[in-house]
Write a protein that holds these residues in place. Structure first.
Motif, PDB file in Angstrom:
ATOM      1  N   GLN A 322       0.822  -1.215   0.000  1.00 55.55           N
ATOM      2  CA  GLN A 322       0.000   0.000   0.000  1.00 55.55           C
ATOM      3  C   GLN A 322       0.858   1.267   0.000  1.00 55.55           C
ATOM      4  O   GLN A 322       1.788   1.416   0.795  1.00 55.55           O
ATOM      5  N   LYS A 323       0.490   2.196  -0.889  1.00 54.20           N
ATOM      6  CA  LYS A 323       1.235   3.445  -1.031  1.00 54.20           C
ATOM      7  C   LYS A 323       0.978   4.424   0.118  1.00 54.20           C
ATOM      8  O   LYS A 323       1.803   5.299   0.383  1.00 54.20           O
ATOM      9  N   LYS A 324      -0.164   4.275   0.787  1.00 56.32           N
ATOM     10  CA  LYS A 324      -0.506   5.311   1.786  1.00 56.32           C
ATOM     11  C   LYS A 324       0.242   5.133   3.101  1.00 56.32           C
ATOM     12  O   LYS A 324       0.245   6.038   3.941  1.00 56.32           O
ATOM     13  N   THR A 343       6.909   7.429  -7.188  1.00 52.53           N
ATOM     14  CA  THR A 343       6.845   6.746  -5.901  1.00 52.53           C
ATOM     15  C   THR A 343       8.190   6.114  -5.566  1.00 52.53           C
ATOM     16  O   THR A 343       8.807   5.466  -6.421  1.00 52.53           O
ATOM     17  N   HIS A 348       7.857   1.866   1.094  1.00 52.00           N
ATOM     18  CA  HIS A 348       6.569   1.196   1.293  1.00 52.00           C
ATOM     19  C   HIS A 348       6.808  -0.278   1.598  1.00 52.00           C
ATOM     20  O   HIS A 348       7.141  -1.070   0.721  1.00 52.00           O
ATOM     21  N   ARG A 400       1.171   0.184  -5.037  1.00 48.22           N
ATOM     22  CA  ARG A 400       0.053   0.886  -5.686  1.00 48.22           C
ATOM     23  C   ARG A 400      -0.987   1.293  -4.638  1.00 48.22           C
ATOM     24  O   ARG A 400      -0.887   0.939  -3.454  1.00 48.22           O
ATOM     25  N   GLU A 401      -2.010   2.020  -5.091  1.00 49.62           N
ATOM     26  CA  GLU A 401      -3.149   2.323  -4.231  1.00 49.62           C
ATOM     27  C   GLU A 401      -3.936   1.042  -4.011  1.00 49.62           C
ATOM     28  O   GLU A 401      -4.131   0.251  -4.935  1.00 49.62           O
ATOM     29  N   THR A 402      -4.401   0.841  -2.797  1.00 51.30           N
ATOM     30  CA  THR A 402      -5.137  -0.373  -2.506  1.00 51.30           C
ATOM     31  C   THR A 402      -6.563  -0.298  -3.045  1.00 51.30           C
ATOM     32  O   THR A 402      -7.155   0.784  -3.152  1.00 51.30           O
ATOM     33  N   GLN A 403      -7.102  -1.456  -3.397  1.00 49.17           N
ATOM     34  CA  GLN A 403      -8.510  -1.547  -3.762  1.00 49.17           C
ATOM     35  C   GLN A 403      -9.337  -2.116  -2.603  1.00 49.17           C
ATOM     36  O   GLN A 403     -10.548  -2.210  -2.699  1.00 49.17           O
ATOM     37  N   LYS A 405     -10.245  -1.080   0.663  1.00 52.24           N
ATOM     38  CA  LYS A 405     -10.264   0.097   1.529  1.00 52.24           C
ATOM     39  C   LYS A 405     -10.483  -0.243   2.992  1.00 52.24           C
ATOM     40  O   LYS A 405     -10.153   0.557   3.886  1.00 52.24           O
TER      41      LYS A 405
END
Length: 440
Positions: A322-324, A343, A348, A400-403, A405
């Motif tokens: 996860q990128k966040k 990035t 990460h 990447r951004e997670t799907q 949530k």
């Protein structure tokens, strides 16, 4: 030789009406054209129109030709032409060959999208040393306008023996204003450390900084750039499902480019890795891909049979980082990279456990000489077996951004595998960024 896109004047065009088989992905359609035993009235020399483009419109149709490859693994056909066809507009087709020399005797997965990756299979007639091929909607006569010819690739030459590579990575497709320079540089240098010899990237468009980086890699020879202007011809989709994303063609022609890359690499690479630009196929028990594959080629679902030749498709599970969430120590938040777009994957380290109830997507390593047809996540037609990589042995690092949530930090696993390579990775990334003029 073919100077300046012209065929040699001594070449003779021999037209044979041979069976052409059209194979369209994910459709139960296979049209074999009738065989006509007749030599048509043809010009004495080959036309000079040779395509130097990666996408060539097929005249009088809504179809496109991409490339042609020698493929003699099947009994009835010698040439495999890769294309993009409109699925509801199939025409009878005729394969025509340009044969070098003079002869005294001659003898006769679409995902719901309207356009689909396609194969046209042709048989080379006897006594024809074919150098180029074209596809027509009618037999070749004097009245047929000059067709566009495709060079036949993968012809084995006794004079030129290219060194066979161990690993090639196929990346498709690069589009939009994608400008994730830092992650691309880190991924490419990571692959170099893992033993990859060449990376092939199909580019529709990208951001200006990434363009500079890729041009630098291309001049060095590590990256092979293939121009892919598919958006000039079709309304391409930025997603994988027609009912959701619309458009004419799945994800900028991803299935077509993956198959094209496989055949492009077939004669020159032992293994081909099929993955996206933001993914790294990472061994966890070995320091490089060479060591890992030496182990894996001996693995077979049926070891009592021909052992190492059976396993030709190695499926690698996707693990999202996860990128966040960032490494709290900040040790790899390096000042020289602060102004580089993209990035920093070293920061990460928090990895999702895949939801195996929903069959998480996988990417693959294949032996191209034993594969006939692939989709995005699996081989469709092959001459061997598949092997599912245990995640402890190898899995994807996909930052990447997670799907998902609903996942929180406590649901994730710490994974510092990339840090094992930091001593060589960081200076190598600095070097390529400086070479491209992206850092001082």
């Amino acid at each position: 030789t073919v100077p300046e896109g012209k065929l040699h004047p001594s070449a003779v065009l021999l037209i044979f009406t041979v069976p052409a088989l059209i194979i369209i992905y994910n459709m139960k359609i296979s049209t074999t054209l009738r065989f006509i035993e007749k030599l048509f009235d043809v010009p004495a020399s080959c036309p000079s129109s040779i395509s130097d483009q990666s996408i060539t419109p097929l005249e009088n149709t809504q179809h496109f030709l991409v490339s042609a490859y020698m493929d003699q693994r099947m009994k009835d056909f010698d040439i495999r032409i890769i294309g993009i066809f409109k699925r509801d507009s199939i025409h009878p087709l005729f394969c025509s060959f340009c044969c070098e020399g003079v002869f005294n005797k001659t003898t006769p997965d679409h995902f719901g999208f309207p356009f689909s990756a396609t194969y046209v299979l042709c048989k080379i007639p006897e006594s024809c040393d074919a150098s180029h091929v074209t596809v027509l909607t009618q037999p070749f006569t004097k009245n047929v306008s000059n067709p566009i010819w495709l060079p036949i690739r993968n012809k084995k030459s006794h004079d030129q023996k290219e060194r066979k590579l161990n690993f090639t990575v196929c990346i498709s497709t690069l589009f939009g204003n994608y400008n994730n320079v830092l992650q691309v540089a880190q991924s490419l240098e990571m692959y170099r450390l893992l033993g990859v010899d060449r990376v092939v990237i199909y580019k529709t468009s990208c951001g200006p900084d990434l363009e500079r980086l890729l041009q630098s890699y291309s001049q060095e020879g590590f990256v092979e750039m293939v121009s892919w202007p598919i958006d000039k011809y079709l309304n391409t989709s930025t997603g994988w499902l027609f009912s959701v994303h619309g458009g004419d063609l799945h994800y900028f022609g991803q299935i077509t480019t993956l198959n094209e890359c496989m055949y492009r690499s077939m004669e020159r690479s032992r293994y081909v890795l099929m993955n996206d630009i933001d993914e790294i196929i990472m061994p966890y028990k070995h320091d490089d891909l060479v060591s890992m594959m030496k182990l894996l080629v001996m693995i077979s679902p049926k070891p009592e049979l021909l052992s190492h030749l059976l396993t030709i498709e190695f499926l690698v599970e996707n693990h999202v980082f996860q990128k966040k969430y960032f490494d709290p120590s900040g040790r790899f938040h390096l000042p020289q990279w602060e102004k580089v777009p993209g990035t920093n994957i070293l920061e990460h380290i928090y990895r999702e456990e895949p939801d195996r109830k929903t069959s998480p997507p996988q990417k693959m390593i294949i032996q191209p000489m034993l594969v006939e047809q692939i989709s995005v996540h699996k081989v469709l037609k092959n001459f061997g077996q598949r092997y599912f990589m245990p995640p402890a042995l190898c899995h994807l690092i996909h930052v990447r951004e997670t799907q998902r949530k609903s996942l929180t930090l406590k649901d994730l696993h710490e994974d510092r595998r990339l840090w094992h390579f930091q001593e060589k990775l960081i200076p190598n990334v600095d070097k390529v960024l400086k070479r491209a003029g992206l850092i001082n």
